[in-house]
Design a protein around this motif. Sequence first.
Motif, PDB file in Angstrom:
ATOM      1  N   LEU A   1      -7.539 -15.868 -30.500  1.00 44.86           N
ATOM      2  CA  LEU A   1      -6.492 -16.643 -31.112  1.00 44.86           C
ATOM      3  C   LEU A   1      -5.469 -16.609 -30.078  1.00 44.86           C
ATOM      4  O   LEU A   1      -4.504 -17.423 -29.983  1.00 44.86           O
ATOM      5  N   GLU A   2      -5.300 -15.471 -29.413  1.00 45.63           N
ATOM      6  CA  GLU A   2      -3.825 -15.384 -28.382  1.00 45.63           C
ATOM      7  C   GLU A   2      -4.279 -16.255 -27.279  1.00 45.63           C
ATOM      8  O   GLU A   2      -3.179 -16.901 -26.946  1.00 45.63           O
ATOM      9  N   ALA A   3      -5.585 -16.209 -26.828  1.00 45.36           N
ATOM     10  CA  ALA A   3      -5.491 -17.006 -25.615  1.00 45.36           C
ATOM     11  C   ALA A   3      -5.764 -18.302 -25.960  1.00 45.36           C
ATOM     12  O   ALA A   3      -5.096 -19.296 -25.249  1.00 45.36           O
ATOM     13  N   GLY A   4      -6.194 -18.811 -27.033  1.00 44.33           N
ATOM     14  CA  GLY A   4      -5.955 -20.138 -27.558  1.00 44.33           C
ATOM     15  C   GLY A   4      -4.701 -20.713 -27.696  1.00 44.33           C
ATOM     16  O   GLY A   4      -4.218 -21.874 -27.570  1.00 44.33           O
ATOM     17  N   TRP A   5      -3.867 -19.966 -28.398  1.00 45.52           N
ATOM     18  CA  TRP A   5      -2.653 -20.357 -28.672  1.00 45.52           C
ATOM     19  C   TRP A   5      -1.590 -20.542 -27.385  1.00 45.52           C
ATOM     20  O   TRP A   5      -0.993 -21.698 -27.034  1.00 45.52           O
ATOM     21  N   LEU A   6      -1.928 -19.881 -26.394  1.00 45.03           N
ATOM     22  CA  LEU A   6      -1.436 -20.101 -25.070  1.00 45.03           C
ATOM     23  C   LEU A   6      -1.821 -21.478 -24.482  1.00 45.03           C
ATOM     24  O   LEU A   6      -1.073 -22.325 -23.643  1.00 45.03           O
ATOM     25  N   GLN A   7      -3.074 -21.660 -24.458  1.00 43.79           N
ATOM     26  CA  GLN A   7      -3.690 -22.911 -24.041  1.00 43.79           C
ATOM     27  C   GLN A   7      -2.919 -24.100 -24.716  1.00 43.79           C
ATOM     28  O   GLN A   7      -2.733 -24.916 -24.275  1.00 43.79           O
ATOM     29  N   GLY A   8      -2.823 -23.969 -26.248  1.00 36.22           N
ATOM     30  CA  GLY A   8      -2.176 -25.238 -27.057  1.00 36.22           C
ATOM     31  C   GLY A   8      -0.860 -25.300 -26.557  1.00 36.22           C
ATOM     32  O   GLY A   8      -0.282 -26.308 -26.381  1.00 36.22           O
ATOM     33  N   MET A   9       0.012 -24.136 -26.206  1.00 32.09           N
ATOM     34  CA  MET A   9       1.429 -24.301 -25.646  1.00 32.09           C
ATOM     35  C   MET A   9       1.111 -24.968 -24.516  1.00 32.09           C
ATOM     36  O   MET A   9       2.357 -25.521 -24.004  1.00 32.09           O
ATOM     37  N   GLY A  10       0.372 -24.784 -23.545  1.00 33.85           N
ATOM     38  CA  GLY A  10       0.262 -25.644 -22.387  1.00 33.85           C
ATOM     39  C   GLY A  10       0.213 -26.735 -22.443  1.00 33.85           C
ATOM     40  O   GLY A  10       0.480 -27.575 -21.434  1.00 33.85           O
ATOM     41  N   GLN A  11      -0.015 -27.656 -23.435  1.00 35.02           N
ATOM     42  CA  GLN A  11      -0.146 -28.894 -23.758  1.00 35.02           C
ATOM     43  C   GLN A  11       1.219 -29.549 -24.222  1.00 35.02           C
ATOM     44  O   GLN A  11       1.259 -30.612 -24.634  1.00 35.02           O
ATOM     45  N   THR A  12       2.295 -28.502 -24.670  1.00 33.78           N
ATOM     46  CA  THR A  12       3.614 -28.920 -24.863  1.00 33.78           C
ATOM     47  C   THR A  12       4.720 -28.893 -23.979  1.00 33.78           C
ATOM     48  O   THR A  12       4.263 -28.802 -22.736  1.00 33.78           O
ATOM     49  N   ASP A  13       5.839 -29.209 -24.371  1.00 33.87           N
ATOM     50  CA  ASP A  13       6.959 -29.201 -23.542  1.00 33.87           C
ATOM     51  C   ASP A  13       7.752 -27.819 -23.465  1.00 33.87           C
ATOM     52  O   ASP A  13       8.931 -27.905 -22.798  1.00 33.87           O
ATOM     53  N   VAL A  14       7.039 -26.744 -23.852  1.00 39.75           N
ATOM     54  CA  VAL A  14       7.720 -25.443 -23.695  1.00 39.75           C
ATOM     55  C   VAL A  14       7.804 -25.019 -22.428  1.00 39.75           C
ATOM     56  O   VAL A  14       6.792 -25.583 -21.402  1.00 39.75           O
ATOM     57  N   ALA A  15       8.822 -24.580 -21.892  1.00 38.61           N
ATOM     58  CA  ALA A  15       9.097 -23.730 -20.245  1.00 38.61           C
ATOM     59  C   ALA A  15       8.310 -22.391 -20.091  1.00 38.61           C
ATOM     60  O   ALA A  15       7.765 -22.074 -19.179  1.00 38.61           O
ATOM     61  N   VAL A  16       8.492 -21.599 -21.302  1.00 36.50           N
ATOM     62  CA  VAL A  16       7.836 -20.591 -21.238  1.00 36.50           C
ATOM     63  C   VAL A  16       7.243 -19.968 -22.621  1.00 36.50           C
ATOM     64  O   VAL A  16       7.858 -20.539 -23.537  1.00 36.50           O
ATOM     65  N   ALA A  17       5.930 -19.547 -22.507  1.00 33.61           N
ATOM     66  CA  ALA A  17       5.181 -19.023 -23.846  1.00 33.61           C
ATOM     67  C   ALA A  17       4.614 -17.622 -23.592  1.00 33.61           C
ATOM     68  O   ALA A  17       3.814 -17.431 -22.446  1.00 33.61           O
ATOM     69  N   GLY A  18       5.017 -16.740 -24.334  1.00 33.79           N
ATOM     70  CA  GLY A  18       4.575 -15.263 -24.138  1.00 33.79           C
ATOM     71  C   GLY A  18       3.812 -14.849 -25.505  1.00 33.79           C
ATOM     72  O   GLY A  18       3.982 -15.162 -26.376  1.00 33.79           O
ATOM     73  N   VAL A  19       2.607 -14.180 -24.955  1.00 31.12           N
ATOM     74  CA  VAL A  19       1.603 -13.661 -25.946  1.00 31.12           C
ATOM     75  C   VAL A  19       1.098 -12.403 -25.763  1.00 31.12           C
ATOM     76  O   VAL A  19       1.288 -12.130 -24.617  1.00 31.12           O
ATOM     77  N   HIS A  20       1.065 -11.435 -26.806  1.00 36.12           N
ATOM     78  CA  HIS A  20       0.745 -10.361 -26.508  1.00 36.12           C
ATOM     79  C   HIS A  20      -0.893  -9.866 -27.002  1.00 36.12           C
ATOM     80  O   HIS A  20      -1.268 -10.468 -27.969  1.00 36.12           O
ATOM     81  N   MET A  21      -1.668  -9.193 -26.053  1.00 40.64           N
ATOM     82  CA  MET A  21      -3.338  -9.007 -26.423  1.00 40.64           C
ATOM     83  C   MET A  21      -3.290  -7.593 -26.247  1.00 40.64           C
ATOM     84  O   MET A  21      -3.015  -6.748 -25.304  1.00 40.64           O
ATOM     85  N   HIS A  22      -4.016  -6.981 -27.312  1.00 40.93           N
ATOM     86  CA  HIS A  22      -4.178  -5.815 -27.552  1.00 40.93           C
ATOM     87  C   HIS A  22      -5.733  -5.404 -27.337  1.00 40.93           C
ATOM     88  O   HIS A  22      -5.987  -3.921 -27.246  1.00 40.93           O
TER      89      HIS A  22
END
Length: 316
Positions: A178-199
């Motif tokens: 879910l964490e990796a997939g969310w970041l992949q999704g953000m890579g398709q948007t116009d955000v400049a920075v996306a941060g996610v934590h993986m435990h």
Amino acid sequence: MTMLGIIALDAADYDLAREWGCENMLLETHGKLETFAHSGENPNTLEVWTSVATGVEPPSHGLASTGEQQQWRNPVLEYASAVAPYLLPKDARVKIGTWLRGDGGAAEDGSGTDGVGMTLRQTDHSHLFEPDNRVVRWWPGVTPGKHLSETWHWLNLASRDDISDDELWRRLYGNAGLEAGWLQGMGQTDVAVAGVHMHALDAAGHAFATHPDRLREVYERVDRLLGSVREHVDELLVLSDHGMQVEWIDGDSKPGFHSWRALASTTLAADLPESVFDVRDWVDEHAADSDDRRAERQPAVMDTTEEQLRDLGYLE
Ligand SMILES: [Zn+2]
């Protein structure tokens, strides 16, 4: 115009990543990241990630480890919980159970992750994800940190044999996906920075500090997940808050306790942040300028007509 993805890869140990050739944890530019300990002898997850996001020490960001985490300062409990989550003494299990019970209730998605109502405290201090073209999920100290509490809860369930080892790892890899997939999704948007934590690596490190083969397997699988993220973002920054002491590294006197071998790595050809306190400035310096991103932003487009909405039953 680039999007920078940040992975807060909890407990990724610089020496272990090198030992096992994890090429996505060790991107083009990589090195050791200086970290700190505040309330205990070793770096603390909530304290360090909040400092990464804010750039300041615990007394300033307000999340020094106290209260419900005070129990971990009992050295016996701390050792038991760190080394052998599967073999906790009964007292410790009860205490962890109480700590994690929170408001209880079934998970929203019905996945059977019952009883995880606890949310982590969040800082009032300004932090690097505040600009409106930056987004963050599951990051301890700036979000409720749901996945972190779930990890602890599931380790506790596994220690009581309430769930099997297979079930534990399905859940942990499920969250990692879910964490990796969310970041992949953000890579398709116009955000400049996306941060996610993986435990996942932290859970694995505590569980397998005396089992190199099993720990290596988790490092390799998480590294593969990072590889898929890399394909979907323009640039990547991987950070850890600490590493993990293991039985087979000379000088690691307490396997299962956090080590000081935190790492930083990036696809950018740039000097790395030297310490966890430098990350915020580093991101501000290297992230796409917010005005550039905003200039390209288009108004939301919606071709659906009122008639279509009526047909679909959304309008009376
Ligand atoms: Zn940690």
